[in-house]
Enzyme design. Structure first.
Site, PDB file in Angstrom:
ATOM      1  N   HIS A  37      37.599  25.956  -1.922  1.00  0.00           N
ATOM      2  CA  HIS A  37      38.389  25.803  -3.149  1.00  0.00           C
ATOM      3  C   HIS A  37      38.984  24.390  -3.302  1.00  0.00           C
ATOM      4  CE1 HIS A  37      37.789  30.010  -3.256  1.00  0.00           C
ATOM      5  NE2 HIS A  37      38.845  30.388  -2.572  1.00  0.00           N
ATOM      6  N   ASP A  42      38.960  28.978   5.068  1.00  0.00           N
ATOM      7  CA  ASP A  42      39.222  29.936   3.994  1.00  0.00           C
ATOM      8  C   ASP A  42      39.494  29.238   2.648  1.00  0.00           C
ATOM      9  OD1 ASP A  42      39.751  32.680   3.098  1.00  0.00           O
ATOM     10  OD2 ASP A  42      41.841  32.044   2.903  1.00  0.00           O
ATOM     11  N   LYS A  97      49.774  29.898   3.323  1.00  0.00           N
ATOM     12  CA  LYS A  97      50.238  31.257   3.026  1.00  0.00           C
ATOM     13  C   LYS A  97      51.736  31.325   3.302  1.00  0.00           C
ATOM     14  CE  LYS A  97      45.981  33.090   2.939  1.00  0.00           C
ATOM     15  NZ  LYS A  97      45.364  33.319   1.642  1.00  0.00           N
ATOM     16  N   LYS A 149      38.199  29.269 -12.895  1.00  0.00           N
ATOM     17  CA  LYS A 149      39.545  29.276 -13.479  1.00  0.00           C
ATOM     18  C   LYS A 149      39.568  28.376 -14.715  1.00  0.00           C
ATOM     19  CE  LYS A 149      41.954  30.300  -9.178  1.00  0.00           C
ATOM     20  NZ  LYS A 149      42.722  31.531  -9.315  1.00  0.00           N
ATOM     21  N   HIS A 162      35.391  31.124  -6.712  1.00  0.00           N
ATOM     22  CA  HIS A 162      36.054  31.608  -7.924  1.00  0.00           C
ATOM     23  C   HIS A 162      37.017  30.586  -8.515  1.00  0.00           C
ATOM     24  CE1 HIS A 162      39.398  32.808  -5.286  1.00  0.00           C
ATOM     25  NE2 HIS A 162      40.141  32.928  -6.369  1.00  0.00           N
ATOM     26  N   LYS A 222      31.725  33.798  -0.901  1.00  0.00           N
ATOM     27  CA  LYS A 222      32.168  33.112   0.301  1.00  0.00           C
ATOM     28  C   LYS A 222      32.666  34.155   1.300  1.00  0.00           C
ATOM     29  CE  LYS A 222      36.441  31.444   0.683  1.00  0.00           C
ATOM     30  NZ  LYS A 222      37.650  32.278   0.747  1.00  0.00           N
ATOM     31  N   ARG A 230      26.957  52.027   1.225  1.00  0.00           N
ATOM     32  CA  ARG A 230      26.600  53.049   2.214  1.00  0.00           C
ATOM     33  C   ARG A 230      27.144  54.431   1.871  1.00  0.00           C
ATOM     34  NH1 ARG A 230      27.338  50.571   7.942  1.00  0.00           N
ATOM     35  NH2 ARG A 230      29.450  50.543   7.148  1.00  0.00           N
ATOM     36  N   GLU A 274      50.522  29.598  -1.649  1.00  0.00           N
ATOM     37  CA  GLU A 274      50.551  31.043  -1.926  1.00  0.00           C
ATOM     38  C   GLU A 274      51.789  31.648  -1.301  1.00  0.00           C
ATOM     39  OE1 GLU A 274      46.488  33.084  -1.876  1.00  0.00           O
ATOM     40  OE2 GLU A 274      46.328  31.617  -0.275  1.00  0.00           O
TER      41      GLU A 274
HETATM   42  C1  BG6 Z   1      40.329  33.489  -1.453  1.00  0.00           C
HETATM   43  C2  BG6 Z   1      40.892  33.380  -0.062  1.00  0.00           C
HETATM   44  O1  BG6 Z   1      39.070  32.865  -1.524  1.00  0.00           O
HETATM   45  O2  BG6 Z   1      41.216  32.871  -2.363  1.00  0.00           O
HETATM   46  C3  BG6 Z   1      42.254  34.017   0.008  1.00  0.00           C
HETATM   47  O3  BG6 Z   1      40.007  34.024   0.852  1.00  0.00           O
HETATM   48  C4  BG6 Z   1      43.179  33.436  -1.057  1.00  0.00           C
HETATM   49  O4  BG6 Z   1      42.830  33.822   1.301  1.00  0.00           O
HETATM   50  C5  BG6 Z   1      42.495  33.479  -2.423  1.00  0.00           C
HETATM   51  O5  BG6 Z   1      44.353  34.187  -1.074  1.00  0.00           O
HETATM   52  C6  BG6 Z   1      43.337  32.729  -3.450  1.00  0.00           C
HETATM   53  O6  BG6 Z   1      42.809  32.954  -4.738  1.00  0.00           O
HETATM   54  P1  BG6 Z   1      43.739  32.888  -6.029  1.00  0.00           P
HETATM   55  O7  BG6 Z   1      42.783  33.044  -7.160  1.00  0.00           O
HETATM   56  O8  BG6 Z   1      44.705  34.030  -5.912  1.00  0.00           O
HETATM   57  O9  BG6 Z   1      44.425  31.561  -5.998  1.00  0.00           O
END
Ligand code: BG6
Length: 478
Positions: free
Chosen positions: A235, A230, A326, A177, A173, A143, A46, A211
């Site tokens: 994942h 999430d 987290k 990896k 993603h 996502k 935008r 994390e």
């Molecule tokens: C994302 C989540 O898809 O993956 C985040 O929305 C998370 O909350 C992240 O922190 C973790 O990715 P990575 O590659 O840092 O393990």
């Protein structure tokens, strides 16, 4: 190996993901010679800026998020030359004719929807009506792909109005990896593991994605999502599929995805007492989850631990323990296969319990180690000790390990190559929601309150009990 020349349009081209991941990643591929000179990246969003303004923005983004490569000033200038920008109104008509004029029809055309799912339909519709995309074009979607089964089905239907399944690249993603792919290489490229990969030899499997970061400034998004939506639905579920799936007949997109889908469909519903939800408290100088979420009554989980079962011949009776959270003590993503005890030991002097344990580390220090039992050196008789057969990739592969592309770079190159193996198919995403929906609905119906945990810890006490009750323990997070 360079890919074919392409025009990649990034909707949401000024957004966080584009600046942090997509463009610095593309720059690294440019440096490695994989992105042909006559390819172009077109930012569309935008903001009312022009291509020169966009180049300045992306130059800054590469300086901030690009890693070591940011010092390559000459190459940056060349890369920035490949960038264009068009202000586009996703919901209106503004900018679409300009975009249509810019995108070439004689190269591969890919469209990255780095925007909220609410805009997917508008973008797909206009790419079609302005004849910017055709049957060979690809779209990439991020996502969250929906927030439950119904919304995911709706999104799939919306996209299907203008694109066929083989044009749609749903990114997770984690699948990009390096170690995740290595998991498949280890399972299906060695004679050693596959015969043992079943309930005769495996005691249980653990998947941990811990994390250290907290929810920080993402509270508004996260509070509507929670760890289940999430991280687990996508994942962790993908990791579970790769570890548990049957060998596909070939390493092709549909063969692999068919096998993953069978795993998701074979997952048993999870008993409520096999799930522990957690929420981090305030630390000495850090905010609590509820403060980050700006919701003092939030029941959203920032941690989850669960025990799951897969109902099929290979895995019947083998628990899969998964946890993610987290604000934990360390950043570790790891899959661990714990093999069963020996049925009988011939060594009288040894009264310890020995187990083979294969652990596959996704991050940090990507690699694998296999715990094996050997004789303790020295004259002490036949005493046994457990030692790791360590294969940290950085050590084993030396310099080669350094050029490993990051997940986003690899996946974007796969889009250009037209390889969907590491992307989620529509039916997979729907099956994953079908499994998670009743769990989430159960919490909502019961007003389930997450247990609190200290930031910098390994989660709530109950998560320990979940596995201790079965006479097992979590791998230490280190
Ligand atoms: C994302 C989540 O898809 O993956 C985040 O929305 C998370 O909350 C992240 O922190 C973790 O990715 P990575 O590659 O840092 O393990």
């Amino acid at each position: 190996i360079p890919v074919e020349p392409f025009d990649l349009v990034i909707f949401g081209g000024t957004g966080d993901l584009a600046r942090r991941k997509i463009l610095p990643g593309l720059f690294r591929r440019f440096l490695s010679g994989q992105m042909p000179e006559d390819s172009r990246i077109i930012g569309a969003a935008r903001s009312d800026i022009d291509s020169a303004g966009y180049r300045v923005m992306i130059k800054e983004a590469i300086a901030e998020f690009g890693g070591e490569e940011k010092s390559e000033t000459k190459a940056i200038a060349k890369f920035l030359d490949r960038l264009e920008y068009v202000p586009v109104d996703a919901r209106g008509e503004g900018g679409w004719s300009e975009l249509a004029a810019l995108v070439r029809s004689d190269v591969i055309r890919a469209f990255y929807f780095s925007v909220g799912p609410g805009l997917f339909g508008d973008l797909a519709e206009r790419l079609h009506s302005y004849k910017i995309a055709d049957r060979d074009s690809r779209i990439v979607v991020e996502k969250p792909f929906g927030r439950d089964l119904a919304s995911a089905q709706e999104l799939n239907e919306t996209l299907a109005e203008h694109f066929k399944e083989d044009q749609i690249y749903r990114i997770d993603h984690y699948l990009g990896k390096e170690t995740v792919q290595n998991l498949m290489a280890v399972r299906f490229g060695n004679v050693l593991f596959e015969p043992l990969w079943n309930n005769h030899y495996v005691d249980h499997i653990q998947i941990t994605v811990a994390e250290t970061v907290d929810v920080g400034g993402r509270g508004a998004y996260y509070d509507k999502s929670g760890a289940m939506r999430d991280m687990v639905q996508n994942h962790l579920m993908q990791l579970l599929c790769l570890i548990a799936m049957e060998p596909p007949s070939q390493f092709g997109a549909d063969a692999v995805r068919d096998e993953k889908l069978k795993v998701i469909r074979a997952l048993e519903p999870v008993e409520p007492h096999h799930i522990v939800r957690g929420q981090y408290e305030a630390g000495e100088d850090s905010k609590s989850y509820r403060e980050h979420a700006e919701n003092p009554r939030s029941f959203t989980e920032s941690f989850i631990a669960m025990k799951c079962h897969i109902s099929n011949w290979r895995w019947a009776g083998v628990p899969f323990y998964m946890r993610t959270g987290k604000a934990m003590s360390e950043r570790v993503s790891e899959i661990t296969v714990v093999f069963k005890d020996l049925g009988h030991s011939i060594f009288e002097e040894d009264d310890k319990r020995h187990r083979n344990i294969l652990s596959i580390r996704l991050q940090p220090n990507e690699g694998m180690d296999l715990q094996v039992t050997i004789k303790e050196p020295g004259p002490g008789g036949m005493r046994l000790i457990d030692v790791p057969l360590d294969m940290t990739f950085a050590e084993a592969l030396g310099d080669e390990a350094e050029d490993v592309p990051d997940a986003y770079e690899r996946l974007i190159m796969d889009v250009i190559r037209g390889n969907q193996t590491l992307f989620m198919r529509g039916d997979e995403v729907e099956a994953a929601w079908k499994w998670t929906d009743p769990i989430i609905q159960g919490w909502e119906a019961r007003n389930d309150v997450p247990k609190t945990y200290e930031p910098g810890s390994s989660g709530p006490e109950d998560a320990m009990l979940l596995i201790h009750r079965d006479g097992r323990k979590w791998r230490e997070i280190k």
